[in-house]
Design an enzyme around this catalytic site. Structure first.
Site, PDB file in Angstrom:
ATOM      1  N   LYS A  30     135.334  54.998 179.844  1.00 18.80           N
ATOM      2  CA  LYS A  30     134.184  54.804 178.964  1.00 18.80           C
ATOM      3  C   LYS A  30     132.940  55.343 179.653  1.00 18.80           C
ATOM      4  CE  LYS A  30     131.207  51.668 178.631  1.00 18.80           C
ATOM      5  NZ  LYS A  30     129.915  51.120 178.195  1.00 18.80           N
ATOM      6  N   ASP A  58     130.395  55.954 174.616  1.00 24.16           N
ATOM      7  CA  ASP A  58     129.690  54.768 174.123  1.00 24.16           C
ATOM      8  C   ASP A  58     128.193  55.070 174.008  1.00 24.16           C
ATOM      9  OD1 ASP A  58     129.159  52.191 173.343  1.00 24.16           O
ATOM     10  OD2 ASP A  58     129.153  51.386 175.378  1.00 24.16           O
ATOM     11  N   LYS A  93     126.380  54.546 171.063  1.00 22.44           N
ATOM     12  CA  LYS A  93     125.738  53.623 170.112  1.00 22.44           C
ATOM     13  C   LYS A  93     124.696  54.329 169.243  1.00 22.44           C
ATOM     14  CE  LYS A  93     126.389  49.568 173.094  1.00 22.44           C
ATOM     15  NZ  LYS A  93     126.825  50.178 174.352  1.00 22.44           N
ATOM     16  N   ASP A 124     120.324  55.921 163.900  1.00 18.12           N
ATOM     17  CA  ASP A 124     119.203  56.708 163.411  1.00 18.12           C
ATOM     18  C   ASP A 124     119.406  56.890 161.909  1.00 18.12           C
ATOM     19  OD1 ASP A 124     116.990  58.627 163.325  1.00 18.12           O
ATOM     20  OD2 ASP A 124     117.359  58.919 165.479  1.00 18.12           O
ATOM     21  N   THR A 181     126.855  42.344 173.526  1.00 24.13           N
ATOM     22  CA  THR A 181     127.344  41.120 174.180  1.00 24.13           C
ATOM     23  C   THR A 181     126.288  40.480 175.078  1.00 24.13           C
ATOM     24  OG1 THR A 181     128.391  42.517 175.857  1.00 24.13           O
ATOM     25  CG2 THR A 181     129.803  41.644 174.142  1.00 24.13           C
ATOM     26  N   ARG A 223     132.419  46.378 186.000  1.00 24.43           N
ATOM     27  CA  ARG A 223     132.241  45.856 187.356  1.00 24.43           C
ATOM     28  C   ARG A 223     133.445  45.193 188.010  1.00 24.43           C
ATOM     29  NH1 ARG A 223     126.256  43.833 185.905  1.00 24.43           N
ATOM     30  NH2 ARG A 223     127.301  43.794 183.893  1.00 24.43           N
TER      31      ARG A 223
END
Length: 226
Positions: free
Chosen positions: A34, A61, A63, A66, A117, A207
């Site tokens: 990703k 990713d 997002k 517009d 999230t 992470r």
């Protein structure tokens, strides 16, 4: 067909050499890579091509959010990269999502981000929405389905609701943490196994793998729980 892990490792770094080194380490125990805004802003399409050369599916990713025409054109510009997954914001509305899907390559899954999230009910209230996280995710999931997207991004706490509304949807769940993991800046987290059991198609894990002393062992340990 070989089994592909549902884990997409989040390489959230502007440093392409670091991203490549991490991807090489974990490539046998993840199903894809990703790449987010941070990586894309620093390295653009050439950087994505370099990462794709490692042979793992790419999840872009970005997002997108517009006006419909702009998102459609942006998706068209990304289509030469043939990403496996691309994200758009469901809050952009139905027409925007329809244009995004229409402009995407056939093999690309376009998934709608319902709610980040990092947000909770208080955050929703602060931007003028009802503080009902579940209700918001439910509404936006229904809208994404109507718009013809492939699925949505939602937290492990909401994926079961999303699955109920959309039985054959494709569900991307970020913010999962191993049982012994550090939560970080996420507010709504579940374990990888819980997320899969509740209906996640793909798990985005950063992470707990990338910051581990041995990223490959960390990826392997998480995969074993699935």
């Amino acid at each position: 067909m070989t089994h592909r892990s549902p884990i997409y490792v989040a390489l959230d770094t502007p440093d392409i050499e670091h991203a490549k080194a991490l991807a090489q380490k974990v490539r046998h125990h993840v199903g894809g890579i990703k790449l987010g805004l941070e990586f894309f802003a620093a390295n653009g399409r050439p950087g994505v091509r370099e990462m794709a050369a490692l042979g793992l599916p790419i999840f872009l990713d970005l997002k997108l959010h517009d006006i419909p025409n702009t998102v459609g054109k942006a998706m068209q510009a990304l289509s030469v990269l043939e990403p496996a997954i691309v994200t758009v914001h469901t809050a952009g509305g139905r027409a925007m999502m329809e244009d995004a899907k229409a402009a995407a390559p056939l093999g690309t899954k376009v998934v709608g981000v319902t709610m980040l999230t990092s947000l909770d009910g208080n955050d929703l209230r602060s931007i003028g929405l009802q503080d009902d996280v579940h209700g918001q995710v439910e509404r936006l999931t229904g809208l994404a389905r109507e718009a013809g997207l492939d699925g949505v991004v939602c937290s492990g706490a909401e994926v079961a609701i999303a699955k109920k509304i959309w039985s054959d949807g494709f569900f991307v769940v970020p913010g999962v943490r191993p049982a012994d993991g550090v939560v970080g800046d996420q507010k709504r987290v579940v374990t990888p196994r819980q997320a899969r059991d509740r209906g996640a198609s793909v798990l985005v894990i950063g992470r707990p793998i990338t910051k581990a002393e041995d990223p490959d062992a960390a990826a392997r340990a998480i995969e074993a729980t699935l």
